[in-house]
Enzyme design. Structure first.
Site, PDB file in Angstrom:
ATOM      1  N   ARG A   1       0.844  -1.213   0.000  1.00  0.00           N
ATOM      2  CA  ARG A   1       0.000   0.000   0.000  1.00  0.00           C
ATOM      3  C   ARG A   1       0.869   1.250   0.000  1.00  0.00           C
ATOM      4  O   ARG A   1       0.566   2.223  -0.693  1.00  0.00           O
ATOM      5  CB  ARG A   1      -0.920   0.007   1.219  1.00  0.00           C
ATOM      6  CG  ARG A   1      -2.104  -0.886   1.107  1.00  0.00           C
ATOM      7  CD  ARG A   1      -3.047  -0.682   2.299  1.00  0.00           C
ATOM      8  NE  ARG A   1      -4.164  -1.572   2.242  1.00  0.00           N
ATOM      9  CZ  ARG A   1      -5.241  -1.399   1.481  1.00  0.00           C
ATOM     10  NH1 ARG A   1      -5.315  -0.347   0.710  1.00  0.00           N
ATOM     11  NH2 ARG A   1      -6.218  -2.278   1.489  1.00  0.00           N
ATOM     12  N   ARG A   2       1.935   1.238   0.773  1.00  0.00           N
ATOM     13  CA  ARG A   2       2.833   2.403   0.814  1.00  0.00           C
ATOM     14  C   ARG A   2       3.575   2.588  -0.496  1.00  0.00           C
ATOM     15  O   ARG A   2       3.699   3.702  -0.994  1.00  0.00           O
ATOM     16  CB  ARG A   2       3.820   2.245   1.969  1.00  0.00           C
ATOM     17  CG  ARG A   2       3.171   2.396   3.316  1.00  0.00           C
ATOM     18  CD  ARG A   2       4.164   2.271   4.431  1.00  0.00           C
ATOM     19  NE  ARG A   2       3.488   2.334   5.719  1.00  0.00           N
ATOM     20  CZ  ARG A   2       3.868   1.691   6.788  1.00  0.00           C
ATOM     21  NH1 ARG A   2       4.950   0.928   6.748  1.00  0.00           N
ATOM     22  NH2 ARG A   2       3.199   1.799   7.911  1.00  0.00           N
TER      23      ARG A   2
ATOM     24  N   ALA B   1      -3.184 -12.365  -2.863  1.00  0.00           N
ATOM     25  CA  ALA B   1      -2.426 -13.453  -2.233  1.00  0.00           C
ATOM     26  C   ALA B   1      -2.689 -13.476  -0.727  1.00  0.00           C
ATOM     27  O   ALA B   1      -2.895 -14.544  -0.140  1.00  0.00           O
ATOM     28  CB  ALA B   1      -0.935 -13.290  -2.512  1.00  0.00           C
TER      29      ALA B   1
ATOM     30  N   VAL C   1      -5.352 -12.269   0.864  1.00  0.00           N
ATOM     31  CA  VAL C   1      -6.744 -12.662   1.109  1.00  0.00           C
ATOM     32  C   VAL C   1      -6.907 -14.165   0.898  1.00  0.00           C
ATOM     33  O   VAL C   1      -7.564 -14.845   1.697  1.00  0.00           O
ATOM     34  CB  VAL C   1      -7.704 -11.850   0.210  1.00  0.00           C
ATOM     35  CG1 VAL C   1      -9.113 -12.412   0.275  1.00  0.00           C
ATOM     36  CG2 VAL C   1      -7.692 -10.395   0.623  1.00  0.00           C
TER      37      VAL C   1
ATOM     38  N   TYR D   1       3.573 -19.731  -2.246  1.00  0.00           N
ATOM     39  CA  TYR D   1       2.416 -19.266  -3.013  1.00  0.00           C
ATOM     40  C   TYR D   1       2.338 -17.743  -2.960  1.00  0.00           C
ATOM     41  O   TYR D   1       2.179 -17.080  -3.979  1.00  0.00           O
ATOM     42  CB  TYR D   1       1.140 -19.896  -2.447  1.00  0.00           C
ATOM     43  CG  TYR D   1      -0.142 -19.273  -2.939  1.00  0.00           C
ATOM     44  CD1 TYR D   1      -0.681 -19.640  -4.168  1.00  0.00           C
ATOM     45  CD2 TYR D   1      -0.809 -18.325  -2.187  1.00  0.00           C
ATOM     46  CE1 TYR D   1      -1.860 -19.073  -4.625  1.00  0.00           C
ATOM     47  CE2 TYR D   1      -1.977 -17.752  -2.630  1.00  0.00           C
ATOM     48  CZ  TYR D   1      -2.504 -18.120  -3.850  1.00  0.00           C
ATOM     49  OH  TYR D   1      -3.662 -17.545  -4.297  1.00  0.00           O
ATOM     50  N   PHE D   2       2.445 -17.200  -1.755  1.00  0.00           N
ATOM     51  CA  PHE D   2       2.351 -15.755  -1.583  1.00  0.00           C
ATOM     52  C   PHE D   2       3.462 -15.046  -2.359  1.00  0.00           C
ATOM     53  O   PHE D   2       3.206 -14.079  -3.078  1.00  0.00           O
ATOM     54  CB  PHE D   2       2.430 -15.400  -0.095  1.00  0.00           C
ATOM     55  CG  PHE D   2       2.261 -13.933   0.170  1.00  0.00           C
ATOM     56  CD1 PHE D   2       0.999 -13.401   0.337  1.00  0.00           C
ATOM     57  CD2 PHE D   2       3.349 -13.086   0.231  1.00  0.00           C
ATOM     58  CE1 PHE D   2       0.828 -12.048   0.562  1.00  0.00           C
ATOM     59  CE2 PHE D   2       3.192 -11.732   0.459  1.00  0.00           C
ATOM     60  CZ  PHE D   2       1.925 -11.209   0.626  1.00  0.00           C
TER      61      PHE D   2
ATOM     62  N   ARG E   1       2.131 -18.724  -8.971  1.00  0.00           N
ATOM     63  CA  ARG E   1       1.418 -19.172  -7.774  1.00  0.00           C
ATOM     64  C   ARG E   1       0.912 -20.601  -7.895  1.00  0.00           C
ATOM     65  O   ARG E   1       0.585 -21.229  -6.899  1.00  0.00           O
ATOM     66  CB  ARG E   1       0.241 -18.254  -7.482  1.00  0.00           C
ATOM     67  CG  ARG E   1      -0.976 -18.524  -8.355  1.00  0.00           C
ATOM     68  CD  ARG E   1      -2.068 -17.502  -8.145  1.00  0.00           C
ATOM     69  NE  ARG E   1      -3.334 -17.928  -8.663  1.00  0.00           N
ATOM     70  CZ  ARG E   1      -3.691 -17.942  -9.932  1.00  0.00           C
ATOM     71  NH1 ARG E   1      -2.829 -17.563 -10.857  1.00  0.00           N
ATOM     72  NH2 ARG E   1      -4.883 -18.338 -10.297  1.00  0.00           N
TER      73      ARG E   1
END
Length: 186
Positions: free
Chosen positions: A40-41, A62, A64, A129-130, A140
């Site tokens: 976000r930043r 990822a 969520v 995965y993330f 992924r």
């Protein structure tokens, strides 16, 4: 800290002597959430928005996706862990110690530690995965399939443990004998 817990140098232990794994299992969701905050930043997407550049949306999805499966993972891990832990085989409690007679070591239960191993594989696959999803949607898939296999194995172990635990002894023996005929190599 709860009453009865001992705190070691790095590992929390319950009064029963079993390790408290819950703090270790809180780390992956916290890590994933911190990665979303960082994204976000970097991409300047302020909450509550969940859309932005594709790179941000992949990191967010990822996180969520991992969060959606985490309650199922924890529930199956704990149930499977109850039945497939590193304990003694049923009916093999240690005999009281007699002076001058060496104590025989108890045999570990069949499939001992399987639930813990599946849990570690699942956590590692979810981390991969993330990281893969954050790079590209195509990366992924392989870790997703690995984590799904580990989760299905945990579900099967939990169901098998519950089934064997709640079946009457005679019915359990009959079913296991029939299963032995169906799967002679097992």
């Amino acid at each position: 800290m709860e009453k009865g817990e001992k705190v070691g140098t790095r590992r929390r232990v319950r009064a029963s002597g079993q390790p408290d794994l819950t703090p270790a299992h809180r780390r992956p969701p916290a890590y994933f959430s911190l990665q979303v905050i960082s994204a976000r930043r970097v991409f300047r997407v302020s909450p509550p928005l969940t859309t932005g550049p594709p790179e941000f949306e992949r990191v967010y999805r990822a996180q969520v996706n991992c969060s959606e499966y985490f309650p199922l993972f924890l529930a199956t891990l704990w149930v499977a862990g109850i039945f497939f832990h590193e304990g003694l085989r049923s009916g093999q409690a240690r005999a009281p110690r007699r002076p001058g007679v060496p104590r025989q070591p108890a045999q570990p239960a069949p499939l001992a530690g399987t639930a813990a191993l599946c849990g570690l594989v699942y956590l590692f696959a979810r981390l991969r995965y993330f990281q893969g999803y954050a790079r590209s949607a195509q990366q992924r898939l392989s870790p997703l399939y690995a984590s799904a296999r580990a989760l299905w194995l945990l579900v099967a172990l939990a169901a098998l443990g519950l089934l064997v635990h709640f079946l009457p002894r005679a019915l359990r023996a009959a079913l296991l004998a029939r299963l032995g005929k169906l799967l002679p190599g097992a």
